[in-house]
Design an enzyme around this catalytic site. Structure first.
Site, PDB file in Angstrom:
ATOM      1  N   ASP A  64      56.865   3.401  10.216  1.00  0.00           N
ATOM      2  CA  ASP A  64      57.722   2.827   9.174  1.00  0.00           C
ATOM      3  C   ASP A  64      57.620   3.538   7.825  1.00  0.00           C
ATOM      4  OD1 ASP A  64      55.129   2.050   8.726  1.00  0.00           O
ATOM      5  OD2 ASP A  64      55.512  -0.097   8.584  1.00  0.00           O
ATOM      6  N   HIS A  65      56.540   4.274   7.585  1.00  0.00           N
ATOM      7  CA  HIS A  65      56.357   4.895   6.267  1.00  0.00           C
ATOM      8  C   HIS A  65      57.014   6.274   6.181  1.00  0.00           C
ATOM      9  CE1 HIS A  65      53.476   1.722   5.570  1.00  0.00           C
ATOM     10  NE2 HIS A  65      53.135   2.204   4.397  1.00  0.00           N
ATOM     11  N   ASP A 119      46.658  -1.167   6.452  1.00  0.00           N
ATOM     12  CA  ASP A 119      47.608  -1.229   5.350  1.00  0.00           C
ATOM     13  C   ASP A 119      47.239  -2.432   4.499  1.00  0.00           C
ATOM     14  OD1 ASP A 119      50.559  -0.047   4.630  1.00  0.00           O
ATOM     15  OD2 ASP A 119      50.242  -2.118   3.980  1.00  0.00           O
ATOM     16  N   ARG A 379      54.529  -2.915  -5.907  1.00  0.00           N
ATOM     17  CA  ARG A 379      53.695  -2.042  -6.737  1.00  0.00           C
ATOM     18  C   ARG A 379      54.569  -1.220  -7.675  1.00  0.00           C
ATOM     19  NH1 ARG A 379      49.530  -0.668  -1.861  1.00  0.00           N
ATOM     20  NH2 ARG A 379      48.273  -2.491  -2.304  1.00  0.00           N
ATOM     21  N   SER A 534      46.409   0.507  -2.424  1.00  0.00           N
ATOM     22  CA  SER A 534      46.563   0.821  -1.000  1.00  0.00           C
ATOM     23  C   SER A 534      45.237   0.922  -0.265  1.00  0.00           C
ATOM     24  CB  SER A 534      47.315   2.147  -0.905  1.00  0.00           C
ATOM     25  OG  SER A 534      46.916   2.873   0.218  1.00  0.00           O
ATOM     26  N   ARG A 536      44.707   3.229   1.922  1.00  0.00           N
ATOM     27  CA  ARG A 536      44.636   4.579   2.491  1.00  0.00           C
ATOM     28  C   ARG A 536      43.220   5.149   2.407  1.00  0.00           C
ATOM     29  NH1 ARG A 536      48.736   6.473  -2.224  1.00  0.00           N
ATOM     30  NH2 ARG A 536      49.765   4.692  -1.296  1.00  0.00           N
TER      31      ARG A 536
HETATM   32  C1  MIC Z   1      51.206   1.307   0.082  1.00  0.00           C
HETATM   33  O1  MIC Z   1      51.975   0.366  -0.083  1.00  0.00           O
HETATM   34  O2  MIC Z   1      50.606   1.864  -0.850  1.00  0.00           O
HETATM   35  C2  MIC Z   1      50.965   1.797   1.497  1.00  0.00           C
HETATM   36  C3  MIC Z   1      51.599   3.114   1.606  1.00  0.00           C
HETATM   37  O3  MIC Z   1      51.589   0.936   2.420  1.00  0.00           O
HETATM   38  C4  MIC Z   1      49.461   1.814   1.728  1.00  0.00           C
HETATM   39  C5  MIC Z   1      49.029   2.480   2.949  1.00  0.00           C
HETATM   40  C6  MIC Z   1      49.075   3.963   2.860  1.00  0.00           C
HETATM   41  O4  MIC Z   1      48.732   4.527   1.828  1.00  0.00           O
HETATM   42  O5  MIC Z   1      49.458   4.552   3.865  1.00  0.00           O
HETATM   43  C7  MIC Z   1      48.782   0.450   1.692  1.00  0.00           C
HETATM   44  O6  MIC Z   1      49.271  -0.440   1.043  1.00  0.00           O
HETATM   45  O7  MIC Z   1      47.679   0.288   2.248  1.00  0.00           O
HETATM   46 FE1  SF4 Z   2      55.522  -0.050   3.117  1.00  0.00          FE
HETATM   47 FE2  SF4 Z   2      53.325  -0.339   1.601  1.00  0.00          FE
HETATM   48 FE3  SF4 Z   2      55.778  -0.527   0.540  1.00  0.00          FE
HETATM   49 FE4  SF4 Z   2      54.913  -2.416   2.143  1.00  0.00          FE
HETATM   50  S1  SF4 Z   2      54.052  -1.882   0.160  1.00  0.00           S
HETATM   51  S2  SF4 Z   2      56.950  -1.483   2.188  1.00  0.00           S
HETATM   52  S3  SF4 Z   2      53.728  -1.282   3.626  1.00  0.00           S
HETATM   53  S4  SF4 Z   2      54.880   1.275   1.453  1.00  0.00           S
END
Ligand code: MIC
Ligand code: SF4
Length: 643
Positions: A64-65, A119, A379, A534, A536
């Site tokens: 999905d990313h 995530d 975010r 995140s 990550r």
């Molecule tokens: C995000 O919203 O920052 C992400 C991308 O979903 C991350 C995960 C990632 O960095 O792959 C998260 O929220 O954990």
């Molecule tokens: Fe995707 Fe992270 Fe954004 Fe949610 S907050 S839509 S999991 S990138």
């Protein structure tokens, strides 16, 4: 003394530890999820553990990313995840099926069970009464292998909801109000539990919007009861059998309680560049905007989309505004198409994107220079949108659309509220969820690895004495988006740590990667809440690759601290926060007796050889965590038989 919902679920899943706040507990994990930007690492680590088949009751891998695919890299990663999932007993949600948290809510979340996901927004499942945690990929790999998931037993923060929302005031405004009250650090060390009469006025998707953004509070997770509203949602998803009621005991005790009167809430926005920088829309009304984005795992449900469609029907998006709409899942998308809502959205001039994370993680749709973008996302960290000087405001779908039509920030309560009729049955078609091979057939499945998948760096045993450079000093609330930025240019390299390292910390300091390489790494000093945001693990893996041995901070965000430990980087905190000021970037640093201190001490001394300053640092690690660091990381620890 009675139990809260979370305490009950923890009790029934407790493998080790005692439930006193602050103690380490190990939990049995029923289900897991991964997404593609963290998934490759999780599965590489799962493979390295040498376990044939997942031991969870259900594990799902989502794509999905990274769906922009501007080169071969993401497509290769997708193929790797698809084949590795098939071989090891993991369900695979194909690209196009939607955002992990939205699809999991629709199809897989179950009240009373435990879930971890690679995530940070995995707590979305708390909207359905599931105890769900965001975790690093390695923790998910261990859980898939049947291992426990370790957390510090949290305290309980009760949010009592009374009344019901006024027309055009939204679930997003509820969580923005909680963020306004508690800040991005307010949830640290807590599980946030919602209770009170106001709960029943909120639908499951509304509850999920609220638990989703509990991640922004720094909370361990957030949860709602599972009640008749939950039962009706599950029944509409054809899953009534998954329902069981989940409530706190009547004499449950919360360590802290706040109250929110839903009836008195007004539309709110989180202003740049932090989700807790909350102001009322009436204060911001009239500000000219250039972009509006609706979607992301926090606001992309069918009810959000039907609201958007009803508000747009028969109108045209303001000429100075570009509006994007990303539905959360194929189910949402198909239902919008079949009921005509999609046609109303298209006719109004919105730019409809695929059901994926998209602009939320900077995969396209970056705003113009210094542009003001209203987003229903969770975010708004600086630069996350892909435009460094853009100003992102987080708002509800209602505020987003009222503003997209007017061209300026507009209070939706000045407009008539649309009437939304949610279906009694959702369209159920899981044709994009592939089942894994049977145990018998798994041998015949070949895992495909493209050239972008590079080996994972491994940690090393701590030095006896550490002598190195202070390579970077940063301030408070550093996010993992600062440490390891994402976005369209960088995300394709999530499986390629050497390439990723070129971008590490460049949001704060473009010279950092080169400097770290030149000095062979060293230590980083940070302020409060270091590593928020995140999950990550790249924000630990890449510094590890660049030679970072320790991070010294005033305090750490939970998931990031766990990721550092998992990869053998020692997180240390200042005994006296004011000592932070004694050290300057570039100084030569010394920690005498590092190895022995990790073994058994609670404190050690940091000496600045350049200016003679000293500071006492706390080592707040459990026995297990000490052994992980001493082994050079969780993978080595697990391989050596550690539990
Ligand atoms: C995000 O919203 O920052 C992400 C991308 O979903 C991350 C995960 C990632 O960095 O792959 C998260 O929220 O954990
Ligand atoms: Fe995707 Fe992270 Fe954004 Fe949610 S907050 S839509 S999991 S990138």
């Amino acid at each position: 003394m009675g139990y809260t919902i979370s305490q009950k679920i923890i009790k029934s899943h407790l493998i080790t530890g005692d439930m006193t706040p602050g103690c380490e507990i190990g939990l049995k994990i029923d289900r897991t999820l991964t997404q593609d930007a963290t998934g490759t690492m999780a599965y590489l680590q799962f493979e390295a553990m040498g376990i044939d088949r997942v031991k969870t009751e259900l594990s799902v891998a989502y794509i999905d990313h990274n769906t922009l695919q501007s080169g071969f890299e993401n497509a290769d990663d997708h193929r790797y995840i698809q084949t590795v999932a098939k071989k090891h007993g993991i369900f695979f949600s194909r690209p196009g099926n939607g955002i992990c948290h939205q699809v999991n809510l629709e199809r897989f979340d179950v009240p009373g069970k435990t879930l971890i996901g690679s995530d940070s927004h995995t707590p979305t499942a708390g909207g359905l009464g599931m105890l769900a945690f965001g975790a690093g990929g390695l923790d998910v790999a261990v859980a898939m292998g049947g291992g426990a998931y370790y957390i510090t037993m949290p305290k309980m923060l009760g949010v009592k909801l009374v009344g019901s929302l006024a027309p055009n005031v939204s679930a997003k405004d509820v969580i923005l109000e909680v963020l306004r009250k508690l800040t991005v650090k307010g949830g640290v060390g807590y599980i946030v539990e919602y209770f009170g009469d106001g709960v029943k006025s909120l639908s499951v998707p509304q509850r999920a919007t609220i638990t989703n953004m509990g991640a922004e509070l720094g909370a361990t997770t957030s949860i709602f009861p599972a009640d008749d509203v939950t039962r009706a949602f599950l029944a509409a998803q054809g899953r009534e059998n998954d329902f069981s009621p989940v409530f706190p005991d009547s004499d449950a005790v919360y360590d802290k309680t706040i109250q929110i009167d839903l009836s008195s809430l007004q539309p709110l926005a989180a202003c740049p560049h932090s989700p807790d920088n909350v102001k009322s829309i009436s204060e911001l009304a009239g500000m000219k905007i250039s972009q509006v984005c609706v979607g992301s795992c926090t606001n992309s449900s069918l009810s959000d989309m039907l609201t958007v469609a009803a508000m747009l029907k028969g109108k045209t998006v303001h000429p100075d505004v570009s509006l994007s709409i990303s539905p959360g899942s194929k189910q949402v998308y198909e239902m919008m198409a079949r009921c005509g809502a999609l046609a109303d959205i298209i006719a109004a001039g919105a730019r409809v994107l695929e059901c994926a994370c998209g602009p939320c993680i900077g995969m396209g749709f970056s705003p113009k220079s210094a542009g003001i973008s209203l987003r229903t996302f969770n975010r708004n960290f600086e630069g996350r949108s892909g435009t460094k000087d853009a100003n992102v405001y987080l708002v509800s779908p209602e505020t987003a659309i009222a503003s997209a039509l007017a061209g300026v920030i507009t209070d939706p309560t000045t407009l008539e509220a649309p009437t939304i009729n949610l279906p009694e049955k959702f369209i159920i078609n899981d044709n994009l969820i592939d089942a894994p091979a049977t145990e018998k057939d798994a041998d015949g499945v070949t895992v495909e690895r493209g050239p972008n998948i590079k080996p994972i760096p491994s940690g090393s045993v701590p030095a006896k004495d550490l002598s190195c450079k202070l390579v970077l000093k940063v301030g408070d609330n550093i996010t993992t988006d600062h440490i390891m930025p994402a976005g369209a240019k960088i995300l394709p390299y999530r499986s390629n740590v050497p390439k990723l390292s070129e971008f590490c910390f460049t949001v704060c300091d473009p010279g950092f990667p080169e400097r770290a390489k030149a000095t062979g790494g060293g230590i980083i000093i940070g302020g409060q809440n270091y590593g928020q945001g995140s999950s990550r693990e790249h924000a630990a893996l890449v510094p590890l690759y660049l030679g970072i041995k320790c991070v010294v901070a005033k305090s750490f965000a939970r998931i990031h601290a766990a990721n550092l430990i998992n990869f053998g980087i020692l997180p240390l905190t200042f005994e006296n926060e004011s000592d932070y000021d004694k050290f300057t970037e570039g100084d030569d640093i010394m920690i005498d007796g590092l190895y022995d201190a990790v073994k058994s001490a609670d404190k050690l001394t940091l000496t600045d050889k350049t200016n003679g300053a000293v500071a006492t640092l706390n080592i707040t690690l459990t026995e297990r965590q000490r052994n992980i660091i001493l082994a050079g990381g969780l993978l080595a620890y697990t391989k050596n038989g550690g539990k």
